[in-house]
Write a protein that holds these residues in place. Sequence first.
Motif, PDB file in Angstrom:
ATOM      1  N   UNK B   5       0.818  -1.206   0.000  1.00 28.82           N
ATOM      2  CA  UNK B   5       0.000   0.000   0.000  1.00 28.82           C
ATOM      3  C   UNK B   5       0.856   1.261   0.000  1.00 28.82           C
ATOM      4  N   UNK B   6       2.122   1.082   0.432  1.00 26.82           N
ATOM      5  CA  UNK B   6       2.985   2.254   0.540  1.00 26.82           C
ATOM      6  C   UNK B   6       3.923   2.405  -0.648  1.00 26.82           C
ATOM      7  N   UNK B   7       3.775   1.509  -1.623  1.00 29.33           N
ATOM      8  CA  UNK B   7       4.577   1.647  -2.827  1.00 29.33           C
ATOM      9  C   UNK B   7       3.967   2.721  -3.709  1.00 29.33           C
ATOM     10  N   UNK B   8       4.850   3.441  -4.370  1.00 29.58           N
ATOM     11  CA  UNK B   8       4.352   4.498  -5.228  1.00 29.58           C
ATOM     12  C   UNK B   8       4.101   3.911  -6.621  1.00 29.58           C
ATOM     13  N   UNK B   9       3.032   4.373  -7.264  1.00 27.00           N
ATOM     14  CA  UNK B   9       2.620   3.887  -8.571  1.00 27.00           C
ATOM     15  C   UNK B   9       3.721   4.191  -9.603  1.00 27.00           C
ATOM     16  N   UNK B  10       4.330   3.146 -10.206  1.00 26.55           N
ATOM     17  CA  UNK B  10       5.438   3.392 -11.153  1.00 26.55           C
ATOM     18  C   UNK B  10       5.008   4.240 -12.352  1.00 26.55           C
ATOM     19  N   UNK B  11       3.738   4.094 -12.740  1.00 24.42           N
ATOM     20  CA  UNK B  11       3.261   4.878 -13.894  1.00 24.42           C
ATOM     21  C   UNK B  11       3.154   6.366 -13.531  1.00 24.42           C
ATOM     22  N   UNK B  12       2.901   6.630 -12.241  1.00 24.90           N
ATOM     23  CA  UNK B  12       2.866   8.024 -11.801  1.00 24.90           C
ATOM     24  C   UNK B  12       4.286   8.600 -11.806  1.00 24.90           C
ATOM     25  N   UNK B  13       5.244   7.775 -11.340  1.00 19.90           N
ATOM     26  CA  UNK B  13       6.640   8.241 -11.302  1.00 19.90           C
ATOM     27  C   UNK B  13       7.138   8.623 -12.689  1.00 19.90           C
ATOM     28  N   UNK B  26      14.727  11.165 -10.163  1.00 22.69           N
ATOM     29  CA  UNK B  26      15.195   9.779 -10.033  1.00 22.69           C
ATOM     30  C   UNK B  26      14.635   9.223  -8.729  1.00 22.69           C
ATOM     31  N   UNK B  27      14.052   8.013  -8.816  1.00 22.07           N
ATOM     32  CA  UNK B  27      13.456   7.397  -7.630  1.00 22.07           C
ATOM     33  C   UNK B  27      14.517   6.645  -6.849  1.00 22.07           C
ATOM     34  N   UNK B  28      14.769   7.067  -5.645  1.00 25.36           N
ATOM     35  CA  UNK B  28      15.661   6.343  -4.738  1.00 25.36           C
ATOM     36  C   UNK B  28      14.774   5.481  -3.852  1.00 25.36           C
ATOM     37  N   UNK B  29      14.655   4.182  -4.225  1.00 27.37           N
ATOM     38  CA  UNK B  29      13.674   3.330  -3.543  1.00 27.37           C
ATOM     39  C   UNK B  29      14.080   3.046  -2.099  1.00 27.37           C
ATOM     40  N   UNK B  30      15.394   3.084  -1.832  1.00 30.56           N
ATOM     41  CA  UNK B  30      15.857   2.803  -0.471  1.00 30.56           C
ATOM     42  C   UNK B  30      15.494   3.952   0.466  1.00 30.56           C
ATOM     43  N   UNK B  31      15.804   5.164   0.020  1.00 33.48           N
ATOM     44  CA  UNK B  31      15.531   6.344   0.852  1.00 33.48           C
ATOM     45  C   UNK B  31      14.072   6.809   0.705  1.00 33.48           C
ATOM     46  N   UNK B  32      13.374   6.210  -0.254  1.00 37.37           N
ATOM     47  CA  UNK B  32      12.004   6.657  -0.582  1.00 37.37           C
ATOM     48  C   UNK B  32      11.954   8.155  -0.835  1.00 37.37           C
ATOM     49  N   UNK B  33      12.826   8.545  -1.760  1.00 33.83           N
ATOM     50  CA  UNK B  33      12.882   9.956  -2.139  1.00 33.83           C
ATOM     51  C   UNK B  33      12.913  10.067  -3.663  1.00 33.83           C
ATOM     52  N   UNK B  34      12.488  11.206  -4.138  1.00 30.10           N
ATOM     53  CA  UNK B  34      12.602  11.525  -5.558  1.00 30.10           C
ATOM     54  C   UNK B  34      13.677  12.605  -5.684  1.00 30.10           C
ATOM     55  N   UNK B  35      14.725  12.255  -6.426  1.00 25.65           N
ATOM     56  CA  UNK B  35      15.906  13.126  -6.485  1.00 25.65           C
ATOM     57  C   UNK B  35      15.872  13.989  -7.743  1.00 25.65           C
ATOM     58  N   UNK B  40      19.005  20.028  -7.180  1.00 27.39           N
ATOM     59  CA  UNK B  40      19.738  19.561  -5.987  1.00 27.39           C
ATOM     60  C   UNK B  40      18.789  19.399  -4.794  1.00 27.39           C
ATOM     61  N   UNK B  41      17.633  18.807  -5.065  1.00 26.19           N
ATOM     62  CA  UNK B  41      16.632  18.607  -4.014  1.00 26.19           C
ATOM     63  C   UNK B  41      16.179  17.156  -3.987  1.00 26.19           C
ATOM     64  N   UNK B  42      15.794  16.685  -2.794  1.00 27.25           N
ATOM     65  CA  UNK B  42      15.219  15.348  -2.640  1.00 27.25           C
ATOM     66  C   UNK B  42      13.818  15.498  -2.054  1.00 27.25           C
ATOM     67  N   UNK B  43      12.826  15.036  -2.820  1.00 28.89           N
ATOM     68  CA  UNK B  43      11.432  15.134  -2.374  1.00 28.89           C
ATOM     69  C   UNK B  43      11.023  13.838  -1.680  1.00 28.89           C
ATOM     70  N   UNK B  44      10.387  13.924  -0.517  1.00 29.42           N
ATOM     71  CA  UNK B  44      10.012  12.697   0.206  1.00 29.42           C
ATOM     72  C   UNK B  44       8.803  11.995  -0.429  1.00 29.42           C
ATOM     73  N   UNK B  45       8.720  10.683  -0.175  1.00 28.10           N
ATOM     74  CA  UNK B  45       7.522   9.916  -0.509  1.00 28.10           C
ATOM     75  C   UNK B  45       7.002   9.373   0.808  1.00 28.10           C
ATOM     76  N   UNK B  46       5.811   9.765   1.198  1.00 29.77           N
ATOM     77  CA  UNK B  46       5.257   9.308   2.474  1.00 29.77           C
ATOM     78  C   UNK B  46       4.035   8.453   2.231  1.00 29.77           C
ATOM     79  N   UNK B  47       4.099   7.221   2.714  1.00 29.30           N
ATOM     80  CA  UNK B  47       3.013   6.255   2.535  1.00 29.30           C
ATOM     81  C   UNK B  47       2.570   6.197   1.077  1.00 29.30           C
ATOM     82  N   UNK B  48       3.559   6.186   0.196  1.00 29.69           N
ATOM     83  CA  UNK B  48       3.279   6.027  -1.230  1.00 29.69           C
ATOM     84  C   UNK B  48       2.897   7.296  -1.945  1.00 29.69           C
ATOM     85  N   UNK B  49       2.822   8.422  -1.224  1.00 30.58           N
ATOM     86  CA  UNK B  49       2.418   9.683  -1.856  1.00 30.58           C
ATOM     87  C   UNK B  49       3.646  10.575  -2.073  1.00 30.58           C
TER      88      UNK B  49
END
Lengths: 240, 64
Positions: B5-13, B26-35, B40-49
Motif C-alpha cells: 500500500x505504501x509503494x508508489x505507482x510506477x506509472x505516476x513516477x 530519479x526514484x531512490x527506492x531505499x531512501x524513498x525519495x525523488x531526487x 539539488x533537491x530530494x522530495x520525500x515519498x510518504x506512505x506512497x504519496x
Amino acid sequence: MTDRDPDENGWLSSSQAWLDRMPDTGDFAREFILDSLMVQRALGSRAATMLDVGCGEGRFCRMMARHGVQTTGIDPVGPFIDQARSRDPDGRYLTGYAEALPFDDGDFELVVFYLSLMDIEDIHLAIREAVRVLGPGGTLLIANLTSFFTSNGTIGWITGEDGRRHHPLGRYLEERADWFEWDGVRIRNWHRPLGTYMSALLAEGLRLTFFDEPAPVGGPTDRVERYAETPFTMLMEWVK
Amino acid sequence: MDEDNHDVDPKLLEILVCPLSKGPLRYDSKARELISERARLAYPIREGVPILLIDEARELEDGE
C-alpha cells in the motif's frame, strides 16, 4: 527553497472538518449545480487523461475514473491526498502546488480546476502551469464561484427596504482574500473580478469555447430557492 | 505495516518532474525519495504519496 506557509489559506487545519462535512455525493453546489455539467463537458472533450488541480479528497477524479478517464489529482493539503488514496487505491494522487506543477509539458488532454481557483494564491502562475501541461488542443475546464458572489465577502445577506433578503455586491473591483468560517472549517477565499480571471486566461492564448452560470438542477426546494437568489457558480471551458 | 500500500505507482513516477526545475526525477527506492539533480533537491515519498512541495524537500549534500 521558499517560505510558503503550508496552512496559508486554512485548508490544512480545516481538512478534517471539511472531510467530516462533505458527503461522497458532494455538497449542494457540487451535486445539484456543477457535477452533471462538469462531467458532460469533460466527456465532451474526449480527453483520455485528466489532471485535477486542487483535487481535494479526489471526488471528481473518482467520478471521471468511472467513465474510463485516466485521472491524476494534485493538492497541497496532505490529509486530502491521503483520503483520496484510501478511497481510490488505484488512482494517482500527489501533494503539490498549482503554481509549480510537477509534470512535463503537454502531459494531459484535460486540466480541471473544480472550485479551486478561488483558493489558489497566484492564479496567473497556476493558469500558466495548467496550460503548460496541456497538450496542443487540450481543454481547460473551470468551475468557480462567480465574482458577483465572492465580491460580497463577509457582508452576507441583508434585508432591503423592500423587506426582502439580498446578497449585495461588495467592493467588486478590489482583488482581495477574506477568511470564512462555518461548521469548523476556516478558510481563506480570494475575490477577483471576472476581468482578472478572463485576462489571465486570455494572456495564455486560450480560446473560450463554453461559458455558463448554471442554475440548480433538482435538490431540496428551499436550497434551490436560496441558490436562485444570487449567481453562485460559473463554468468555463477553454481550449489551448 | 502494509508495504504494498505504501509503494508508489510506477506509472505516476514516469510522468513526474521536479516542480522547481522541471527536470527529471530519479526514484531512490531505499531512501524513498525523488531526487532532482538539477535542483539539488530530494522530495520525500510518504506512505506512497510523492510530496512535491519545494518547502518539504531536502537539499542534497555535496557528492550526493
